[in-house]
Design a protein around this motif. Structure first.
Motif, PDB file in Angstrom:
ATOM      1  N   ARG A  25       0.824  -1.207   0.000  1.00 30.54           N
ATOM      2  CA  ARG A  25       0.000   0.000   0.000  1.00 30.54           C
ATOM      3  C   ARG A  25       0.859   1.258   0.000  1.00 30.54           C
ATOM      4  NH1 ARG A  25      -5.084   0.448   1.955  1.00 30.54           N
ATOM      5  NH2 ARG A  25      -4.767   2.611   1.263  1.00 30.54           N
ATOM      6  N   LEU A  26       1.924   1.248   0.786  1.00 33.55           N
ATOM      7  CA  LEU A  26       2.829   2.395   0.821  1.00 33.55           C
ATOM      8  C   LEU A  26       3.503   2.610  -0.525  1.00 33.55           C
ATOM      9  CD1 LEU A  26       4.499   1.828   4.302  1.00 33.55           C
ATOM     10  CD2 LEU A  26       2.959   3.681   3.697  1.00 33.55           C
ATOM     11  N   TRP A  27       3.919   1.532  -1.162  1.00 23.47           N
ATOM     12  CA  TRP A  27       4.598   1.632  -2.454  1.00 23.47           C
ATOM     13  C   TRP A  27       3.657   2.189  -3.524  1.00 23.47           C
ATOM     14  CZ3 TRP A  27       4.014  -0.943  -7.213  1.00 23.47           C
ATOM     15  CH2 TRP A  27       5.060  -0.768  -8.111  1.00 23.47           C
ATOM     16  N   VAL A  28       2.411   1.691  -3.556  1.00 25.74           N
ATOM     17  CA  VAL A  28       1.442   2.171  -4.540  1.00 25.74           C
ATOM     18  C   VAL A  28       1.131   3.643  -4.304  1.00 25.74           C
ATOM     19  CG1 VAL A  28      -0.940   1.933  -5.349  1.00 25.74           C
ATOM     20  CG2 VAL A  28       0.450  -0.113  -4.939  1.00 25.74           C
ATOM     21  N   ALA A  29       0.938   4.030  -3.043  1.00 23.48           N
ATOM     22  CA  ALA A  29       0.632   5.429  -2.734  1.00 23.48           C
ATOM     23  C   ALA A  29       1.781   6.344  -3.126  1.00 23.48           C
ATOM     24  CB  ALA A  29       0.315   5.573  -1.250  1.00 23.48           C
TER      25      ALA A  29
END
Length: 358
Positions: free
Chosen positions: A202-206
């Protein structure tokens, strides 16, 4: 993990090489984590109190690889006759091995969860992760594994333990109880892996979306560095590289009842301990604030302990002393709600405060 088997001449011949590799790895883990403790025990710009608690917990678990796991197993390998059956000493060592491994995995999952909350819920960070909840999470990571793994420490219990000449480790013979092996894996590796994968993905996509948005609105057209890939991808790559072979080998031996080749077993068993050194790189050394604080500490030690050597190395110039004082006297200047572990701090610098895309 592995049943005892007859010691081969090759295993005896390879023992000095294995001992040397274990000692070298133990020295790297210990030195790396000593440097980490020296830095995060004091304030580091951008790291909140909760972040330091989690990171100190991780450092403690990683240090246990070099200070507890390796010495215990090497001592057993020197004093125990590998042809002998299980004994209380081997059961105790296997219990410590499994406990340290499990604590490290739970701590890594807790750090990923804290980073997720800090990035996606910055305004609620202090309410969601209070000091009490942070300490409870750390206590759970350290206290739940010993309770779960208690049967391993019982010499007359349901889990048999043998010393493996291939890996030089006291291992639970999980093939004697497949159900327990599967239960152990289900309570340790898979839950922690799911939490870490979800949070970091989720952090990477955001971060990717934020970087793309900033690129589209950039006036000068320059692209920002892909910090998300440089931080989050290594974190997950190191985790799965270190832990997956061990878990796969454990399940293979438990289900099939066979033994993997000697060096495959050795690498699979000791790879998780190398995570104790690689965590120093993934969670600390890639962070600019950490490196700057470490250099400042070394600078001060150089001036305080070895002033003559420091003078030769140029550590006494006024500008350098002024910079060191500024770093060492810097207390957390960022608000706690915008603070997190190293990769989070790096991600937050991709955009002005308050513009991070959820």
């Amino acid at each position: 993990m592995f049943e005892a088997h007859n010691v081969t001449d090759a295993e005896l011949a390879h023992r000095p090489v294995k001992v040397a590799l274990i000692l070298a790895l133990g020295a790297m883990i210990t030195l790396g984590n000593v440097a980490v403790v020296a830095v995060i025990a004091s304030s580091v710009s951008g790291w909140s109190r909760n972040s330091r608690y989690f990171l100190l917990s991780l450092t403690g678990a990683d240090s246990a690889f070099g200070l507890v796991v390796m010495p215990l197993n090497l001592c057993v390998s020197l004093v125990k006759d590998v042809s002998a059956g299980p004994d209380p000493l081997c059961h105790a060592v296997a219990f410590f091995n499994s406990t340290v491994y499990s604590t490290c995995m739970y701590t890594l999952a807790s750090i990923s969860l804290e980073r997720y909350v800090a990035v996606f819920y910055p305004l609620q960070y202090t309410a969601l992760l209070t000091r009490r909840r942070t300490l409870l999470m750390i206590a759970f990571a350290w206290l739940f594994p010993p309770v779960l793994l208690l049967p391993i420490s019982l010499p007359e219990g349901i889990i048999r333990v043998h010393f493996s000449a291939a890996s030089l480790v006291c291992n639970p013979a999980y093939s004697s109880n497949v159900a327990y092996s599967l239960t152990l894996t289900g309570f340790l590796f898979f839950p922690c892996s799911i939490v870490m994968t979800y949070c970091n993905l989720r952090l990477w996509v955001a971060a990717k979306r934020q970087r793309l948005k900033l690129r589209q609105h950039s006036l000068n057209g320059r692209s920002r560095p892909d910090v998300a890939s440089r931080v989050l991808v290594p974190v997950m790559t190191v985790y799965y590289t270190c832990w997956t072979p061990c878990m796969v080998t454990m399940l293979y031996n438990a289900i099939s009842g066979n033994h993997v080749p000697e060096w495959v077993e050795f690498v699979a068993v000791w790879l998780p301990t190398s995570n104790g050194f690689l965590n120093c790189i993934c969670y600390f050394w890639i962070n600019r604030s950490f490196r700057k604080k470490f250099r400042a500490i070394i600078h001060r030690l150089c001036l305080g302990l070895c002033p003559q050597i420091g003078k030769v190395l140029g550590c006494t110039d006024a500008a350098g002393v002024h910079e060191v004082r500024g770093v060492l006297e810097n207390n957390n200047t960022l608000q706690e709600r915008s603070s997190s572990v190293s990769s989070t701090c790096t991600l937050l610098t991709l955009a002005p405060q308050g513009t991070f895309i959820r």
